[in-house]
Write a protein that holds these residues in place. Structure first.
Motif, PDB file in Angstrom:
ATOM      1  N   VAL A   1       5.603   1.547 -15.278  1.00  0.00           N
ATOM      2  CA  VAL A   1       4.819   0.436 -14.756  1.00  0.00           C
ATOM      3  C   VAL A   1       4.777  -0.626 -15.852  1.00  0.00           C
ATOM      4  O   VAL A   1       4.071  -0.485 -16.844  1.00  0.00           O
ATOM      5  N   ALA A   2       5.557  -1.677 -15.684  1.00  0.00           N
ATOM      6  CA  ALA A   2       5.607  -2.750 -16.677  1.00  0.00           C
ATOM      7  C   ALA A   2       4.410  -3.674 -16.527  1.00  0.00           C
ATOM      8  O   ALA A   2       3.820  -4.104 -17.514  1.00  0.00           O
ATOM      9  N   GLU A   3       4.046  -3.983 -15.277  1.00  0.00           N
ATOM     10  CA  GLU A   3       2.906  -4.866 -14.995  1.00  0.00           C
ATOM     11  C   GLU A   3       2.264  -4.433 -13.683  1.00  0.00           C
ATOM     12  O   GLU A   3       2.950  -4.060 -12.740  1.00  0.00           O
ATOM     13  N   LEU A   4       0.949  -4.532 -13.651  1.00  0.00           N
ATOM     14  CA  LEU A   4       0.214  -4.319 -12.405  1.00  0.00           C
ATOM     15  C   LEU A   4      -1.093  -5.079 -12.513  1.00  0.00           C
ATOM     16  O   LEU A   4      -1.863  -4.860 -13.443  1.00  0.00           O
ATOM     17  N   ASP A   5      -1.300  -6.005 -11.601  1.00  0.00           N
ATOM     18  CA  ASP A   5      -2.599  -6.637 -11.484  1.00  0.00           C
ATOM     19  C   ASP A   5      -2.972  -6.560 -10.004  1.00  0.00           C
ATOM     20  O   ASP A   5      -2.380  -5.793  -9.264  1.00  0.00           O
ATOM     21  N   PHE A   6      -3.909  -7.342  -9.568  1.00  0.00           N
ATOM     22  CA  PHE A   6      -4.375  -7.194  -8.196  1.00  0.00           C
ATOM     23  C   PHE A   6      -3.506  -7.890  -7.152  1.00  0.00           C
ATOM     24  O   PHE A   6      -3.717  -7.721  -5.964  1.00  0.00           O
ATOM     25  N   SER A   7      -2.493  -8.639  -7.594  1.00  0.00           N
ATOM     26  CA  SER A   7      -1.621  -9.292  -6.615  1.00  0.00           C
ATOM     27  C   SER A   7      -0.133  -9.065  -6.869  1.00  0.00           C
ATOM     28  O   SER A   7       0.686  -9.476  -6.059  1.00  0.00           O
ATOM     29  N   HIS A   8       0.224  -8.410  -7.954  1.00  0.00           N
ATOM     30  CA  HIS A   8       1.630  -8.295  -8.337  1.00  0.00           C
ATOM     31  C   HIS A   8       1.885  -6.973  -9.069  1.00  0.00           C
ATOM     32  O   HIS A   8       1.062  -6.526  -9.858  1.00  0.00           O
ATOM     33  N   SER A   9       3.039  -6.389  -8.782  1.00  0.00           N
ATOM     34  CA  SER A   9       3.462  -5.210  -9.543  1.00  0.00           C
ATOM     35  C   SER A   9       4.907  -5.400  -9.984  1.00  0.00           C
ATOM     36  O   SER A   9       5.707  -6.040  -9.303  1.00  0.00           O
ATOM     37  N   LEU A  10       5.212  -4.843 -11.144  1.00  0.00           N
ATOM     38  CA  LEU A  10       6.560  -4.867 -11.700  1.00  0.00           C
ATOM     39  C   LEU A  10       6.809  -3.483 -12.296  1.00  0.00           C
ATOM     40  O   LEU A  10       6.165  -3.106 -13.272  1.00  0.00           O
TER      41      LEU A  10
ATOM     42  N   GLU B   1       8.813   2.213  -3.148  1.00  0.00           N
ATOM     43  CA  GLU B   1       7.571   2.792  -2.624  1.00  0.00           C
ATOM     44  C   GLU B   1       6.470   2.709  -3.677  1.00  0.00           C
ATOM     45  O   GLU B   1       5.328   2.369  -3.381  1.00  0.00           O
ATOM     46  N   SER B   2       6.832   3.004  -4.918  1.00  0.00           N
ATOM     47  CA  SER B   2       5.857   2.978  -6.006  1.00  0.00           C
ATOM     48  C   SER B   2       5.329   1.572  -6.257  1.00  0.00           C
ATOM     49  O   SER B   2       4.127   1.371  -6.433  1.00  0.00           O
ATOM     50  N   ALA B   3       6.220   0.589  -6.282  1.00  0.00           N
ATOM     51  CA  ALA B   3       5.812  -0.797  -6.541  1.00  0.00           C
ATOM     52  C   ALA B   3       4.863  -1.305  -5.461  1.00  0.00           C
ATOM     53  O   ALA B   3       3.877  -1.997  -5.754  1.00  0.00           O
ATOM     54  N   SER B   4       5.146  -0.963  -4.217  1.00  0.00           N
ATOM     55  CA  SER B   4       4.285  -1.430  -3.121  1.00  0.00           C
ATOM     56  C   SER B   4       3.031  -0.567  -2.996  1.00  0.00           C
ATOM     57  O   SER B   4       1.930  -1.089  -2.797  1.00  0.00           O
ATOM     58  N   GLY B   5       3.173   0.726  -3.152  1.00  0.00           N
ATOM     59  CA  GLY B   5       2.041   1.641  -2.967  1.00  0.00           C
ATOM     60  C   GLY B   5       0.969   1.525  -4.026  1.00  0.00           C
ATOM     61  O   GLY B   5      -0.230   1.582  -3.730  1.00  0.00           O
ATOM     62  N   PHE B   6       1.383   1.378  -5.294  1.00  0.00           N
ATOM     63  CA  PHE B   6       0.410   1.233  -6.368  1.00  0.00           C
ATOM     64  C   PHE B   6      -0.383  -0.056  -6.163  1.00  0.00           C
ATOM     65  O   PHE B   6      -1.595  -0.102  -6.368  1.00  0.00           O
ATOM     66  N   LEU B   7       0.305  -1.101  -5.715  1.00  0.00           N
ATOM     67  CA  LEU B   7      -0.340  -2.383  -5.465  1.00  0.00           C
ATOM     68  C   LEU B   7      -1.342  -2.284  -4.310  1.00  0.00           C
ATOM     69  O   LEU B   7      -2.462  -2.786  -4.404  1.00  0.00           O
ATOM     70  N   VAL B   8      -0.964  -1.621  -3.237  1.00  0.00           N
ATOM     71  CA  VAL B   8      -1.889  -1.419  -2.117  1.00  0.00           C
ATOM     72  C   VAL B   8      -3.057  -0.536  -2.563  1.00  0.00           C
ATOM     73  O   VAL B   8      -4.218  -0.783  -2.239  1.00  0.00           O
ATOM     74  N   GLY B   9      -2.739   0.485  -3.352  1.00  0.00           N
ATOM     75  CA  GLY B   9      -3.751   1.454  -3.787  1.00  0.00           C
ATOM     76  C   GLY B   9      -4.920   0.868  -4.549  1.00  0.00           C
ATOM     77  O   GLY B   9      -6.030   1.396  -4.477  1.00  0.00           O
ATOM     78  N   VAL B  10      -4.716  -0.220  -5.272  1.00  0.00           N
ATOM     79  CA  VAL B  10      -5.831  -0.805  -6.026  1.00  0.00           C
ATOM     80  C   VAL B  10      -6.821  -1.542  -5.123  1.00  0.00           C
ATOM     81  O   VAL B  10      -7.888  -1.926  -5.579  1.00  0.00           O
ATOM     82  N   HIS B  11      -6.478  -1.708  -3.835  1.00  0.00           N
ATOM     83  CA  HIS B  11      -7.344  -2.455  -2.920  1.00  0.00           C
ATOM     84  C   HIS B  11      -7.992  -1.602  -1.828  1.00  0.00           C
ATOM     85  O   HIS B  11      -8.968  -2.051  -1.226  1.00  0.00           O
ATOM     86  N   VAL B  12      -7.463  -0.439  -1.553  1.00  0.00           N
ATOM     87  CA  VAL B  12      -8.020   0.394  -0.486  1.00  0.00           C
ATOM     88  C   VAL B  12      -9.323   1.020  -0.985  1.00  0.00           C
ATOM     89  O   VAL B  12      -9.317   1.741  -1.987  1.00  0.00           O
ATOM     90  N   PRO B  13     -10.455   0.739  -0.339  1.00  0.00           N
ATOM     91  CA  PRO B  13     -11.723   1.311  -0.793  1.00  0.00           C
ATOM     92  C   PRO B  13     -11.676   2.842  -0.860  1.00  0.00           C
ATOM     93  O   PRO B  13     -10.878   3.479  -0.169  1.00  0.00           O
ATOM     94  N   ASP B  14     -12.532   3.403  -1.704  1.00  0.00           N
ATOM     95  CA  ASP B  14     -12.523   4.846  -1.956  1.00  0.00           C
ATOM     96  C   ASP B  14     -12.794   5.705  -0.724  1.00  0.00           C
ATOM     97  O   ASP B  14     -12.453   6.884  -0.709  1.00  0.00           O
ATOM     98  N   ASP B  15     -13.391   5.137   0.323  1.00  0.00           N
ATOM     99  CA  ASP B  15     -13.660   5.925   1.533  1.00  0.00           C
ATOM    100  C   ASP B  15     -12.490   5.911   2.521  1.00  0.00           C
ATOM    101  O   ASP B  15     -12.599   6.379   3.641  1.00  0.00           O
ATOM    102  N   ARG B  16     -11.337   5.373   2.071  1.00  0.00           N
ATOM    103  CA  ARG B  16     -10.135   5.316   2.906  1.00  0.00           C
ATOM    104  C   ARG B  16      -8.954   5.905   2.154  1.00  0.00           C
ATOM    105  O   ARG B  16      -8.967   5.999   0.934  1.00  0.00           O
ATOM    106  N   ILE B  17      -7.909   6.253   2.887  1.00  0.00           N
ATOM    107  CA  ILE B  17      -6.708   6.852   2.308  1.00  0.00           C
ATOM    108  C   ILE B  17      -5.509   5.958   2.618  1.00  0.00           C
ATOM    109  O   ILE B  17      -5.252   5.665   3.786  1.00  0.00           O
ATOM    110  N   PRO B  18      -4.760   5.534   1.577  1.00  0.00           N
ATOM    111  CA  PRO B  18      -3.529   4.783   1.845  1.00  0.00           C
ATOM    112  C   PRO B  18      -2.385   5.748   2.176  1.00  0.00           C
ATOM    113  O   PRO B  18      -2.271   6.819   1.574  1.00  0.00           O
ATOM    114  N   LEU B  19      -1.576   5.369   3.146  1.00  0.00           N
ATOM    115  CA  LEU B  19      -0.465   6.209   3.586  1.00  0.00           C
ATOM    116  C   LEU B  19       0.773   5.344   3.820  1.00  0.00           C
ATOM    117  O   LEU B  19       0.682   4.283   4.435  1.00  0.00           O
ATOM    118  N   LEU B  20       1.908   5.821   3.353  1.00  0.00           N
ATOM    119  CA  LEU B  20       3.159   5.133   3.662  1.00  0.00           C
ATOM    120  C   LEU B  20       3.502   5.444   5.110  1.00  0.00           C
ATOM    121  O   LEU B  20       3.631   6.600   5.498  1.00  0.00           O
TER     122      LEU B  20
END
Length: 164
Positions: free
Chosen positions: A44-53, A79-98
């Protein structure tokens, strides 16, 4: 942007560190959470709330029979680049799924790979405020000579942890 979940709080705290330490800490966090990504040595080179590299070196453990990065490893990177980015926004009472991924392998990859994903402010707000939903994210994957060997799009969904 303030974090809405435990992962987001970790990422926010890590991003306050220096660039080298930041990448190392994000890579460790991700590799421990997603074992397959850790095994493949996705960085993971970069990850913020709107971008992943994210990056993947063309090492023996991820190569195909012709010495380039295997198609499955390319899909893992996207999958990792998109999933990690989505994961920082999904509230803890929900589960992100590809939900789905669409990859068109259009050229032979040369050397190491880089994957970039972005979310718009509208997508971020939708993820954070919708109890159950899905979004599509295009991931740009390029190789060491700046060729895009695969065109990739991932659909991520999220659902409540507890079923009603």
């Amino acid at each position: 942007m303030s974090p809405v979940n435990k992962l987001g709080r970790y990422v926010h705290k890590i991003n306050q560190q220096g660039p080298w330490l930041r990448s190392w800490l994000l890579t460790q966090l991700f590799g421990r959470a997603i074992k397959f990504a850790g095994t493949a040595s996705v960085q993971v080179a970069e990850l913020d709330f709107s971008h992943s590299l994210l990056k993947l070196k063309n090492k023996t453990k991820v190569q195909n029979h012709i010495g380039s990065v295997h198609a499955a490893a390319m899909s893992l990177l996207g999958e990792s680049a998109s999933g990690f980015l989505v994961g920082v926004h999904v509230p803890d009472d929900r589960i992100p799924l590809l939900k789905s991924m669409h990859l068109d392998y259009v050229k032979r990859a040369s050397g190491d790979l880089t994957a970039q994903a972005q979310l718009t402010q509208e997508q971020i707000q939708f993820i954070r405020s919708t109890e159950k939903g899905e979004i599509s994210i295009k991931v740009q994957i390029t190789d060491s000579v700046n060729v895009e060997p695969v065109l990739a799009e991932f659909v991520w969904a999220w659902v409540p942890k507890k079923r009603n």
